[in-house]
Design a protein around this motif. Structure first.
Motif, PDB file in Angstrom:
ATOM      1  N   ILE A  15       0.788  -1.286   0.060  1.00 56.39           N
ATOM      2  CA  ILE A  15       0.018  -0.104   0.045  1.00 56.39           C
ATOM      3  C   ILE A  15       0.896   1.243   0.020  1.00 56.39           C
ATOM      4  N   GLU A  16       1.858   1.318   0.683  1.00 52.24           N
ATOM      5  CA  GLU A  16       2.888   2.314   0.815  1.00 52.24           C
ATOM      6  C   GLU A  16       3.568   2.786  -0.567  1.00 52.24           C
ATOM      7  N   ARG A  17       3.723   1.544  -1.527  1.00 51.94           N
ATOM      8  CA  ARG A  17       4.004   2.037  -2.768  1.00 51.94           C
ATOM      9  C   ARG A  17       2.946   2.683  -3.860  1.00 51.94           C
ATOM     10  N   LEU A  18       1.864   2.949  -3.278  1.00 52.23           N
ATOM     11  CA  LEU A  18       0.930   3.622  -4.096  1.00 52.23           C
ATOM     12  C   LEU A  18       0.775   4.953  -3.821  1.00 52.23           C
ATOM     13  N   ASP A  19       0.114   5.600  -4.687  1.00 59.20           N
ATOM     14  CA  ASP A  19      -0.031   7.284  -4.367  1.00 59.20           C
ATOM     15  C   ASP A  19      -0.790   7.269  -3.097  1.00 59.20           C
ATOM     16  N   VAL A  20      -0.667   8.348  -2.460  1.00 57.31           N
ATOM     17  CA  VAL A  20      -1.473   8.758  -1.038  1.00 57.31           C
ATOM     18  C   VAL A  20      -2.988   8.550  -1.101  1.00 57.31           C
ATOM     19  N   GLU A  21      -3.482   9.079  -2.181  1.00 55.50           N
ATOM     20  CA  GLU A  21      -5.162   8.848  -2.427  1.00 55.50           C
ATOM     21  C   GLU A  21      -5.508   7.615  -2.436  1.00 55.50           C
ATOM     22  N   THR A  22      -4.601   6.904  -3.380  1.00 58.37           N
ATOM     23  CA  THR A  22      -5.277   5.409  -3.664  1.00 58.37           C
ATOM     24  C   THR A  22      -4.820   4.615  -2.322  1.00 58.37           C
ATOM     25  N   ALA A  23      -3.913   4.674  -1.717  1.00 57.49           N
ATOM     26  CA  ALA A  23      -3.589   3.979  -0.637  1.00 57.49           C
ATOM     27  C   ALA A  23      -4.595   4.296   0.742  1.00 57.49           C
ATOM     28  N   GLY A  24      -5.178   5.615   0.649  1.00 60.97           N
ATOM     29  CA  GLY A  24      -5.992   6.106   1.754  1.00 60.97           C
ATOM     30  C   GLY A  24      -7.328   5.361   1.331  1.00 60.97           C
ATOM     31  N   THR A  25      -7.714   5.245   0.004  1.00 61.57           N
ATOM     32  CA  THR A  25      -9.133   4.545  -0.315  1.00 61.57           C
ATOM     33  C   THR A  25      -8.871   3.329  -0.133  1.00 61.57           C
ATOM     34  N   ILE A  26      -7.974   2.449  -0.364  1.00 60.83           N
ATOM     35  CA  ILE A  26      -7.747   1.113  -0.016  1.00 60.83           C
ATOM     36  C   ILE A  26      -7.783   0.723   1.384  1.00 60.83           C
ATOM     37  N   ARG A  27      -7.015   1.650   2.083  1.00 61.01           N
ATOM     38  CA  ARG A  27      -6.899   1.242   3.733  1.00 61.01           C
ATOM     39  C   ARG A  27      -8.446   1.366   4.169  1.00 61.01           C
ATOM     40  N   ALA A  28      -9.053   2.451   3.613  1.00 62.68           N
ATOM     41  CA  ALA A  28     -10.501   2.728   4.326  1.00 62.68           C
ATOM     42  C   ALA A  28     -11.499   1.655   3.924  1.00 62.68           C
ATOM     43  N   VAL A  55      -8.234  -8.421  -3.115  1.00 65.08           N
ATOM     44  CA  VAL A  55      -8.308  -6.899  -3.015  1.00 65.08           C
ATOM     45  C   VAL A  55      -8.964  -6.485  -4.086  1.00 65.08           C
ATOM     46  N   GLN A  56      -8.896  -6.998  -5.235  1.00 64.60           N
ATOM     47  CA  GLN A  56      -9.596  -6.725  -6.559  1.00 64.60           C
ATOM     48  C   GLN A  56     -11.528  -6.876  -6.230  1.00 64.60           C
ATOM     49  N   ASP A  57     -11.534  -8.171  -5.708  1.00 65.88           N
ATOM     50  CA  ASP A  57     -12.904  -8.324  -5.270  1.00 65.88           C
ATOM     51  C   ASP A  57     -13.566  -7.528  -4.426  1.00 65.88           C
TER      52      ASP A  57
END
Length: 119
Positions: A15-28, A55-57
């Motif tokens: 997740i840290e390898r992704l941009d901040v917005e994407t990481a935040g959305t996935i974490r949420a 994750v995709q599902d």
């Protein structure tokens, strides 16, 4: 000597390898829906194919819940989720395992003939 010693950096999680917005959305989304999957993604820098597919599902389920209205347009959150799944899959594509990799041999399809469309 202490200043000259290079410190080993801890590897970044997937997740840290992704941009901040994407990481935040996935974490949420994962944190709310499947915290154990979030822990699995955060504990590795290269998720297994099984984790990638999960994750995709989960993100696809979240997206489908965010599509509404007469034109079936996604909400703002749905658009963020759609973008996040795309960026996640670009960073960590889902591919067929190949001989000699950690994911070999491939896991057989255990869904059964009813689900796989073979009656």
């Amino acid at each position: 000597m202490g200043d000259d010693v290079e410190r080993m950096e801890e590897p970044m999680s997937a997740i840290e390898r992704l941009d901040v917005e994407t990481a935040g959305t996935i974490r949420a989304v994962l944190g709310r829906r499947t915290p154990e999957l979030l822990r699995a993604v955060e504990s590795t820098d290269d998720p297994t194919m099984a984790i990638r597919e999960q994750v995709q599902d989960v993100l696809a389920d979240e997206f489908s819940g965010e599509v509404s209205g007469p034109d079936w347009e996604p909400t703002a959150h749905g658009l963020r989720v759609d973008d996040a799944v795309g960026r996640f899959l670009i960073a960590f594509p889902i591919t067929q395992p190949t001989k000699g990799t950690a994911d070999w041999p491939p896991t057989p399809d255990l869904r059964g003939p009813e689900i796989a469309g073979r009656r």
